[in-house]
Design an enzyme around this catalytic site. Sequence first.
Site, PDB file in Angstrom:
ATOM      1  N   GLN A 288       0.296  -1.226   0.397  1.00  0.00           N
ATOM      2  CA  GLN A 288      -0.435   0.009   0.143  1.00  0.00           C
ATOM      3  C   GLN A 288       0.975   0.801  -0.450  1.00  0.00           C
ATOM      4  OE1 GLN A 288      -2.984   0.503  -0.722  1.00  0.00           O
ATOM      5  NE2 GLN A 288      -3.819  -1.504  -0.043  1.00  0.00           N
ATOM      6  N   ASP A 386     -11.039  -7.307  -0.985  1.00  0.00           N
ATOM      7  CA  ASP A 386     -10.061  -5.986  -1.855  1.00  0.00           C
ATOM      8  C   ASP A 386     -10.225  -6.431  -2.390  1.00  0.00           C
ATOM      9  OD1 ASP A 386      -9.118  -4.127  -1.192  1.00  0.00           O
ATOM     10  OD2 ASP A 386      -7.810  -4.575   0.110  1.00  0.00           O
ATOM     11  N   CYS A 413     -11.348   0.012  -3.763  1.00  0.00           N
ATOM     12  CA  CYS A 413     -11.197   1.384  -4.617  1.00  0.00           C
ATOM     13  C   CYS A 413     -11.713   2.253  -5.328  1.00  0.00           C
ATOM     14  CB  CYS A 413      -9.690   0.774  -5.222  1.00  0.00           C
ATOM     15  SG  CYS A 413      -9.904  -0.454  -6.353  1.00  0.00           S
TER      16      CYS A 413
END
Length: 458
Positions: A288, A386, A413
């Site tokens: 990340q 995710d 996202c």
Amino acid sequence: MEAPVKKNQIYDVVFEDLTHEGAGVAKISGFPLFVPNALPGEQGTVKVVKVKKGYGYGRLMELTKTSPDRTEAPCPIYKQCGGCQLQHLSYEGQLRHKQKVVKEALARIGKVDVTKTTIHPTIGMSDPWNYRNKAQVPVGEREGGLIAGFFQKRTHEIIDMERCLIQQSENDQIVQAVKAICRRYGIRAYDEQAHKGWLRHIVVRYGEMTKQAMVVFITRTADFPHKKRILAEITAKFPSVQSIVQNINPKRTNVIFGDETKVLWGSEYIYDCIGSIQFAISARSFYQINPVQTKVLYDKALEYANLTGEETVIDAYCGIGTISLFFAQKAKKVYGVEIVPDAIEDAKRNAKLNGIENVEFAVGEAETLIPKWHQQGIKADIIVVDPPRKGCGESLLQTIIAMKPKKVVYVSCNPATLARDIAILEQGGYETKEVQPVDMFPHTMHVECCALLMRIEE
């Protein structure tokens, strides 16, 4: 139907919204015009520069009414660079806009009743600058010397950059030093038109918690002119550099990394921590970009899961195991699946690095592997997803519905695909309880979310 605007004409407009690229949206007789550097609530005059079927583009000529959220962008190349879209919007305004984007996507695409589902205010950063731990900078030439910066909006023209305000300052310093050292030794930049030259990109990775740095030279060929001298200068100037790597990409392509990577100096990995979990990061590892906000996001996912230590968790799209390892600290068993083999090897290495044994990682498509696990009798109390920006595959969503976990924790996202997938899960017997937007990328249009869905008791 003929457009109600004409190219080169000037119009008085009111701006209503922002596009996903951060341009202001004004409408003339219902016809949308997209205008950079304008904010919702502002009024002004625009010149139409392009008319397409159904929409057009304009240039802001003058503002007659400005937004109270307008601010002066501190970056000197902000209007040319394609990296940020929202520096001219106050940070408080950015956080409100991102919550609005999430709420509107859930209502319009997901058909979620946002009057009953809690869409929390966006969690921002106390200091929304210098947060990116990875610089990936294209290299070019101008007047015989190397330049390195970011591409101008919608072009491959490099804007030479001395400093990027959203990069870790150590990254900036290393990029500038490497550029200067290579320029001094006459290193030639890659020319994508002629497919000649040597240095394509400079990549720097930095561990916020460990203060360790990695330098990656991405080159067209496997040779390395003046290697000993260049490496010696870098390591002498930056004690934080623990690894120098060369990646060779001989292809005529826009893809940054090639297939071959070799360590030139130091270790293959640097390390960093998110919370109490340590991660080994190689040149090509997915990690990340903003570890401070990543911990905020994952803490929220853990809060939504509310683990007691008795649960079995499946982590779809597990990457290098970041969420899996967070959940494994409090769950009975975690299964992680990821399609990229190198990421699974990183995940296994990270589990071993942290002494976490109640987690199992497998290579494959989540959409294929999780249905097989279901057939084999593996029952999940919680499924956490995710996915990439395209969202979850239809077969995975149907498998989740068939497996009937008590909770689905969805980390996203992309609010649009989150909303689309929530609609399918709600049709399959789930209810969206709450959604938490998190600002992982300040001054850009991107927003991350964590959503909690609970199975409705039959």
